[in-house]
Design an enzyme around this catalytic site. Structure first.
Site, PDB file in Angstrom:
ATOM      1  N   LYS A 162       0.698  -0.943   0.244  1.00 60.49           N
ATOM      2  CA  LYS A 162      -0.095   0.187   0.077  1.00 60.49           C
ATOM      3  C   LYS A 162       0.764   0.985   0.303  1.00 60.49           C
ATOM      4  CE  LYS A 162      -3.217  -2.689   2.502  1.00 60.49           C
ATOM      5  NZ  LYS A 162      -3.384  -3.780   2.327  1.00 60.49           N
ATOM      6  N   ARG A 163       1.632   1.413  -0.515  1.00 60.76           N
ATOM      7  CA  ARG A 163       2.659   2.442  -0.992  1.00 60.76           C
ATOM      8  C   ARG A 163       2.237   3.701  -1.713  1.00 60.76           C
ATOM      9  NH1 ARG A 163       5.041  -0.763   2.670  1.00 60.76           N
ATOM     10  NH2 ARG A 163       6.856  -1.038   1.897  1.00 60.76           N
TER      11      ARG A 163
END
Length: 313
Positions: free
Chosen positions: A106-107
């Site tokens: 979930k960068r």
């Protein structure tokens, strides 16, 4: 293209599921932990080695059933550098078995920082003219709410390295609607629809041969109405569907995310597979066998609703 390879794995195994590798020490049988603690100590390294031993046994039991695995980076980061070593070795081992690997990270960032995330998880790192792969997953989950500035650096790496991304669109958690369901008044649609539309647009830069681009979307099984809506609205966007099983999503719900070919989505199960030995109350030595039985049960449930899977010609 990366998603093409994922779909080919799904079709070959007739199984649209991904096994989440999000291990906690509580999920790991005592004898595995005892062996690792005896060798490495009851410390971060011993814990990380327990995760790796657990993961390898699960992969050995699942590789011929499931097309993909999804390690969640946070469960490894919490053990420091030994945990990240276990994370890297888990990815390497899964890929050696022919599995498609989705890093759940979930960068989210822009510019040079997002370029660094892209290099770390999907591309290669330059060391004074020499190129090295850091983690080397096939796809990465990303948060797109900084807009195109945070996606373009990923698209460049995906195009060059045959990788893919899954953008958070309609997540499976209970409070997702606090922001994702808010109406975009200029467009008269909820925020999650706007993000889904952007996935379609970003995906034009990464077309695939089976109709789906290299830009996928995370759409939770716990919101079947929205899953059905988004499947119709985003015909070229492949879905990663969390929330099946432990979070409450059922086969009837997730079936709404598939197209007429039985493609269009891959459904995640983490705890149900990893902790199957606890649910079965079986011999801890058979934890990998229990995971296999759960993966087969999940596959059969989904396929009963979806039918056969075929690649478009």
């Amino acid at each position: 293209m990366s998603m093409d390879r994922l779909m080919e794995n799904i079709m070959q195994k007739q199984n649209p599921t991904v096994a989440g590798l999000d291990p906690k020490l509580d999920y790991i049988p005592g004898y595995v932990k005892a062996q690792c603690f005896e060798k490495y100590g009851k410390n971060l390294q011993g814990a990380a080695e327990s995760l790796l031993a657990f993961n390898k046994a699960l992969i050995d039991s699942l590789w011929d059933i499931v097309p993909a695995v999804k390690p969640q980076a946070a469960y490894y980061e919490m053990y420091g550098w030994p945990g990240m070593k276990a994370f890297a070795e888990t990815i390497d081992y899964a890929k050696s078995k022919g599995l498609f690997v989705i890093t759940d990270g979930k960068r989210n960032d822009i510019g040079a920082t997002m370029q660094a995330y892209a290099a770390a998880h999907l591309g290669a790192t330059d060391v004074e003219g020499e190129s090295f792969q850091a983690f080397g997953a096939d796809a990465l989950t990303v948060n797109g709410y900084l807009g195109t500035d945070c996606i373009d650096p990923l698209l460049a790496v995906c195009g060059a390295k045959d990788k893919g991304i899954f953008v958070l669109v309609k997540t499976s958690n209970p409070s997702a609607g606090e922001f994702q369901d808010q109406m975009m008044h200029a467009m008269y649609e909820p925020l999650y629809r706007a993000m889904g539309n952007m996935c379609q647009q970003w995906g034009l830069k990464l077309p695939g041969k089976y109709g789906y681009s290299g830009v996928g979307a995370v759409v939770g099984a716990t919101y079947p109405k929205q899953l059905k809506e988004l499947r119709a609205a985003l015909p070229n966007t492949f879905f990663l569907v969390p929330g099946f099983g432990a979070q409450g999503g059922a086969a009837d719900d997730v079936a709404l995310g598939f197209d007429k070919h039985g493609l269009g989505a891959i459904v995640n199960s983490s705890r149900a597979i990893m902790c199957a030995w606890q649910k079965e109350n079986c011999d801890p030595q058979d934890f990998a066998g229990a995971a296999r039985r759960e993966a087969l049960r999940m596959r059969d449930q989904l396929m009963a609703k979806i039918g056969g899977i075929s690649l478009p010609v």
